[in-house]
Scaffold this motif. Sequence first.
Motif, PDB file in Angstrom:
ATOM      1  N   ASN A  37       0.827  -1.209   0.000  1.00 22.16           N
ATOM      2  CA  ASN A  37       0.000   0.000   0.000  1.00 22.16           C
ATOM      3  C   ASN A  37       0.861   1.258   0.000  1.00 22.16           C
ATOM      4  OD1 ASN A  37      -2.291  -1.638   0.073  1.00 22.16           O
ATOM      5  ND2 ASN A  37      -2.353  -1.635   2.311  1.00 22.16           N
ATOM      6  N   VAL A  38       1.957   1.253   0.759  1.00 21.74           N
ATOM      7  CA  VAL A  38       2.840   2.424   0.774  1.00 21.74           C
ATOM      8  C   VAL A  38       3.475   2.615  -0.590  1.00 21.74           C
ATOM      9  CG1 VAL A  38       4.930   3.406   1.773  1.00 21.74           C
ATOM     10  CG2 VAL A  38       3.223   2.342   3.260  1.00 21.74           C
ATOM     11  N   ARG A  39       3.861   1.528  -1.229  1.00 16.74           N
ATOM     12  CA  ARG A  39       4.408   1.654  -2.589  1.00 16.74           C
ATOM     13  C   ARG A  39       3.373   2.253  -3.537  1.00 16.74           C
ATOM     14  NH1 ARG A  39       7.013  -3.465  -1.317  1.00 16.74           N
ATOM     15  NH2 ARG A  39       5.269  -4.619  -2.275  1.00 16.74           N
ATOM     16  N   THR A  40       2.133   1.807  -3.424  1.00 17.24           N
ATOM     17  CA  THR A  40       1.063   2.361  -4.259  1.00 17.24           C
ATOM     18  C   THR A  40       0.896   3.852  -4.012  1.00 17.24           C
ATOM     19  OG1 THR A  40      -0.152   0.272  -4.393  1.00 17.24           O
ATOM     20  CG2 THR A  40      -1.429   2.291  -4.686  1.00 17.24           C
ATOM     21  N   LEU A  41       0.899   4.254  -2.748  1.00 19.39           N
ATOM     22  CA  LEU A  41       0.725   5.666  -2.411  1.00 19.39           C
ATOM     23  C   LEU A  41       1.907   6.495  -2.897  1.00 19.39           C
ATOM     24  CD1 LEU A  41      -0.697   4.916   1.108  1.00 19.39           C
ATOM     25  CD2 LEU A  41      -1.943   6.159  -0.671  1.00 19.39           C
ATOM     26  N   SER A  42       3.101   5.942  -2.836  1.00 21.27           N
ATOM     27  CA  SER A  42       4.271   6.643  -3.362  1.00 21.27           C
ATOM     28  C   SER A  42       4.128   6.885  -4.863  1.00 21.27           C
ATOM     29  CB  SER A  42       5.542   5.834  -3.081  1.00 21.27           C
ATOM     30  OG  SER A  42       5.779   5.699  -1.704  1.00 21.27           O
ATOM     31  N   GLU A  43       3.604   5.900  -5.564  1.00 19.49           N
ATOM     32  CA  GLU A  43       3.397   6.047  -7.008  1.00 19.49           C
ATOM     33  C   GLU A  43       2.329   7.093  -7.318  1.00 19.49           C
ATOM     34  OE1 GLU A  43       2.405   2.092  -8.105  1.00 19.49           O
ATOM     35  OE2 GLU A  43       4.464   1.331  -7.857  1.00 19.49           O
ATOM     36  N   LYS A  44       1.347   7.232  -6.434  1.00 25.93           N
ATOM     37  CA  LYS A  44       0.290   8.224  -6.642  1.00 25.93           C
ATOM     38  C   LYS A  44       0.778   9.643  -6.383  1.00 25.93           C
ATOM     39  CE  LYS A  44      -3.098   5.201  -7.328  1.00 25.93           C
ATOM     40  NZ  LYS A  44      -3.848   5.099  -8.603  1.00 25.93           N
ATOM     41  N   ALA A  45       1.875   9.783  -5.641  1.00 24.16           N
ATOM     42  CA  ALA A  45       2.419  11.111  -5.316  1.00 24.16           C
ATOM     43  C   ALA A  45       3.910  11.124  -5.644  1.00 24.16           C
ATOM     44  CB  ALA A  45       2.179  11.440  -3.853  1.00 24.16           C
ATOM     45  N   PRO A  46       4.261  11.035  -6.936  1.00 23.01           N
ATOM     46  CA  PRO A  46       5.666  10.823  -7.305  1.00 23.01           C
ATOM     47  C   PRO A  46       6.601  11.967  -6.943  1.00 23.01           C
ATOM     48  CG  PRO A  46       4.319  11.319  -9.237  1.00 23.01           C
ATOM     49  CD  PRO A  46       3.371  11.108  -8.106  1.00 23.01           C
ATOM     50  N   GLY A  47       6.066  13.174  -6.749  1.00 23.33           N
ATOM     51  CA  GLY A  47       6.928  14.301  -6.424  1.00 23.33           C
ATOM     52  C   GLY A  47       7.046  14.593  -4.944  1.00 23.33           C
ATOM     53  N   ALA A  48       6.459  13.728  -4.129  1.00 25.52           N
ATOM     54  CA  ALA A  48       6.425  13.992  -2.677  1.00 25.52           C
ATOM     55  C   ALA A  48       6.962  12.796  -1.906  1.00 25.52           C
ATOM     56  CB  ALA A  48       4.998  14.289  -2.225  1.00 25.52           C
ATOM     57  N   GLU A  49       7.478  13.052  -0.722  1.00 23.18           N
ATOM     58  CA  GLU A  49       7.802  11.980   0.206  1.00 23.18           C
ATOM     59  C   GLU A  49       6.518  11.516   0.885  1.00 23.18           C
ATOM     60  OE1 GLU A  49      11.600  12.289   2.529  1.00 23.18           O
ATOM     61  OE2 GLU A  49      11.411  14.396   1.952  1.00 23.18           O
ATOM     62  N   VAL A  50       6.569  10.310   1.451  1.00 22.63           N
ATOM     63  CA  VAL A  50       5.400   9.739   2.126  1.00 22.63           C
ATOM     64  C   VAL A  50       5.654   9.676   3.626  1.00 22.63           C
ATOM     65  CG1 VAL A  50       3.963   7.685   2.421  1.00 22.63           C
ATOM     66  CG2 VAL A  50       4.672   8.391   0.127  1.00 22.63           C
ATOM     67  N   LEU A  51       4.756  10.289   4.388  1.00 21.60           N
ATOM     68  CA  LEU A  51       4.691  10.133   5.833  1.00 21.60           C
ATOM     69  C   LEU A  51       3.562   9.159   6.127  1.00 21.60           C
ATOM     70  CD1 LEU A  51       4.764  12.838   8.612  1.00 21.60           C
ATOM     71  CD2 LEU A  51       2.936  11.148   8.552  1.00 21.60           C
ATOM     72  N   ALA A  52       3.894   7.981   6.609  1.00 15.62           N
ATOM     73  CA  ALA A  52       2.870   7.006   6.967  1.00 15.62           C
ATOM     74  C   ALA A  52       2.379   7.297   8.376  1.00 15.62           C
ATOM     75  CB  ALA A  52       3.427   5.593   6.885  1.00 15.62           C
ATOM     76  N   VAL A  53       1.090   7.510   8.525  1.00 14.90           N
ATOM     77  CA  VAL A  53       0.512   7.804   9.834  1.00 14.90           C
ATOM     78  C   VAL A  53       0.286   6.484  10.572  1.00 14.90           C
ATOM     79  CG1 VAL A  53      -1.393   8.863  11.081  1.00 14.90           C
ATOM     80  CG2 VAL A  53      -0.558   9.900   8.965  1.00 14.90           C
ATOM     81  N   VAL A  54       0.936   6.347  11.732  1.00 17.41           N
ATOM     82  CA  VAL A  54       0.850   5.107  12.503  1.00 17.41           C
ATOM     83  C   VAL A  54       0.298   5.370  13.909  1.00 17.41           C
ATOM     84  CG1 VAL A  54       2.616   3.888  11.197  1.00 17.41           C
ATOM     85  CG2 VAL A  54       3.299   5.303  13.140  1.00 17.41           C
ATOM     86  N   LYS A  55      -0.456   6.442  14.050  1.00 15.47           N
ATOM     87  CA  LYS A  55      -1.058   6.770  15.343  1.00 15.47           C
ATOM     88  C   LYS A  55      -2.092   5.715  15.731  1.00 15.47           C
ATOM     89  CE  LYS A  55      -4.719   9.619  13.296  1.00 15.47           C
ATOM     90  NZ  LYS A  55      -5.394  10.931  13.280  1.00 15.47           N
ATOM     91  N   ALA A  56      -2.521   5.771  16.992  1.00 17.73           N
ATOM     92  CA  ALA A  56      -3.555   4.867  17.506  1.00 17.73           C
ATOM     93  C   ALA A  56      -3.196   3.411  17.234  1.00 17.73           C
ATOM     94  CB  ALA A  56      -4.926   5.217  16.913  1.00 17.73           C
ATOM     95  N   ASP A  57      -1.952   3.050  17.615  1.00 11.44           N
ATOM     96  CA  ASP A  57      -1.471   1.685  17.417  1.00 11.44           C
ATOM     97  C   ASP A  57      -1.587   1.282  15.953  1.00 11.44           C
ATOM     98  OD1 ASP A  57      -0.274  -0.655  18.412  1.00 11.44           O
ATOM     99  OD2 ASP A  57      -2.203  -1.667  18.589  1.00 11.44           O
ATOM    100  N   ALA A  58      -1.209   2.235  15.071  1.00  9.69           N
ATOM    101  CA  ALA A  58      -1.281   2.000  13.628  1.00  9.69           C
ATOM    102  C   ALA A  58      -2.692   1.587  13.218  1.00  9.69           C
ATOM    103  CB  ALA A  58      -0.251   0.972  13.183  1.00  9.69           C
ATOM    104  N   TYR A  59      -3.651   2.406  13.654  1.00 11.41           N
ATOM    105  CA  TYR A  59      -5.064   2.166  13.340  1.00 11.41           C
ATOM    106  C   TYR A  59      -5.492   0.765  13.783  1.00 11.41           C
ATOM    107  CZ  TYR A  59      -5.182   6.428  10.457  1.00 11.41           C
ATOM    108  OH  TYR A  59      -5.118   7.727  10.011  1.00 11.41           O
ATOM    109  N   GLY A  60      -4.909   0.314  14.911  1.00  8.96           N
ATOM    110  CA  GLY A  60      -5.244  -0.991  15.449  1.00  8.96           C
ATOM    111  C   GLY A  60      -4.404  -2.136  14.923  1.00  8.96           C
ATOM    112  N   HIS A  61      -3.472  -1.863  14.015  1.00 10.54           N
ATOM    113  CA  HIS A  61      -2.709  -2.923  13.352  1.00 10.54           C
ATOM    114  C   HIS A  61      -1.409  -3.286  14.072  1.00 10.54           C
ATOM    115  CE1 HIS A  61      -5.477  -1.661  10.218  1.00 10.54           C
ATOM    116  NE2 HIS A  61      -5.139  -2.696   9.492  1.00 10.54           N
ATOM    117  N   GLY A  62      -1.012  -2.512  15.083  1.00 10.26           N
ATOM    118  CA  GLY A  62       0.242  -2.780  15.782  1.00 10.26           C
ATOM    119  C   GLY A  62       1.284  -1.746  15.412  1.00 10.26           C
ATOM    120  N   LEU A  63       1.657  -0.905  16.368  1.00 10.71           N
ATOM    121  CA  LEU A  63       2.480   0.269  16.094  1.00 10.71           C
ATOM    122  C   LEU A  63       3.824  -0.069  15.452  1.00 10.71           C
ATOM    123  CD1 LEU A  63       3.075   3.325  16.405  1.00 10.71           C
ATOM    124  CD2 LEU A  63       3.881   2.829  18.719  1.00 10.71           C
TER     125      LEU A  63
END
Length: 416
Positions: A37-63
């Motif tokens: 998913n992060v790779r997909t998002l990077s491709e959608k925003a090719p001119g920007a860096e990606v900050l992955a939001v991992v708050k709230a225990d990574a949305y429940g997925h494990g920080l």
Amino acid sequence: MSLPTDPATRPPATLRPLDGAGYPARAVVDLAAIRHNVRTLSEKAPGAEVLAVVKADAYGHGLVPSARAAVAGGATWLGVAQAAEALALRAAGVGPGEARLLTWLHAPGVDFAALLEADVDVSVAAPWAVDDVVAAARATGRTARVHLKVDTGLGRNGVMADDLDAVLPALLRAEAEGTVRLVGLWSHLALADEPSHPSVLAQHEVFEDVLTRAERAGARLEVRHLANSAATLTAPELHYDLVRPGLAVYGMSPVPQLATPRDLDLVPAMTVEASLATVKPVREGQGVSYAHLYTTTQDTVLGIVPLGYGDGIPRHASGGSAGPGGPVLVGSGDAARVLRIAGRVCMDQVVLDLGPGATERAGDVVRLFGVDEPLPGGGVAPTAQDWADAAGTISYEITTRLGARIPRVHIDTEHA
């Protein structure tokens, strides 16, 4: 890790036996999906860096596991709301050499000194925060990396654009003395999930005006950031230097009315499964669960799933006279089918009407949500969005509210 889009070529839904580790349910988190998913998002925003939001225990997925997977997928920044989350990542060994780390929601008394010593970027959203950050920088001898949060129209945390002069000059003075480096300027959108809403353009215009004012005043910004998941996927004009996807990192659509995860090349990372605790025949006319919201219409078989609102299963997803309950995948292969919660969601259990002649047994595994795999008999396996629809909420809440007593089991399908 893109799943085939043709249902004929996609794998059938399968349910794995639970491992008997002491709790009759689990949340399986596929780290390969997060990387994808992060790779997909990077491709959608090719001119920007990606900050992955991992708050709230990574949305429940494990920080920590989710943060590491996001970095492996190409995220160069990580973002959390609370200071404790940032310090937990650093304590787990997620270092500044792997990803910059930003934390943004603080109340007076936060230990800015600990954050600076851990090389964490901090956001300021009020004059008191500027004073406290400067004091922490002087006390530690470390230059604070600061992002100024501006409220461009959300009406939430941040300095109002009209009040910029209450904080910007103080930050620039602190930068001149070496205690602060004003790294970024940022804001957050109110209705990015409705890309054509006029508020999106209005906030963009305010953000542009604030950027101009800040730069004319002498700000030398490294990053300007405005885009959340929805804007990352739908509004390239809002990408700037850095995008901040949260929900999409975990494979859920931030615009479910416009596109499914598969449409966006996202893969849901979490699958919630449970073992049936009891399977029993009942007669026609049997009331089911508290208040008998559901009554059997024929002789049938009931299955009890040992999960309830004590585990974060929304009580609003009860099924009966008020509407269909949350969906559950039962069986596998050609026998796979989706049933709805029968009756009220209890603290520790929900009930399924398995139907007359059901062959399920206690110990068989059912799936509450996961990837929307096609079923041999038609339809698809339920997703977090399906549960959100049943409960009248959003998919963010479904995974984030999942109770701590449900074990998180992290797998990696690319390395299996």
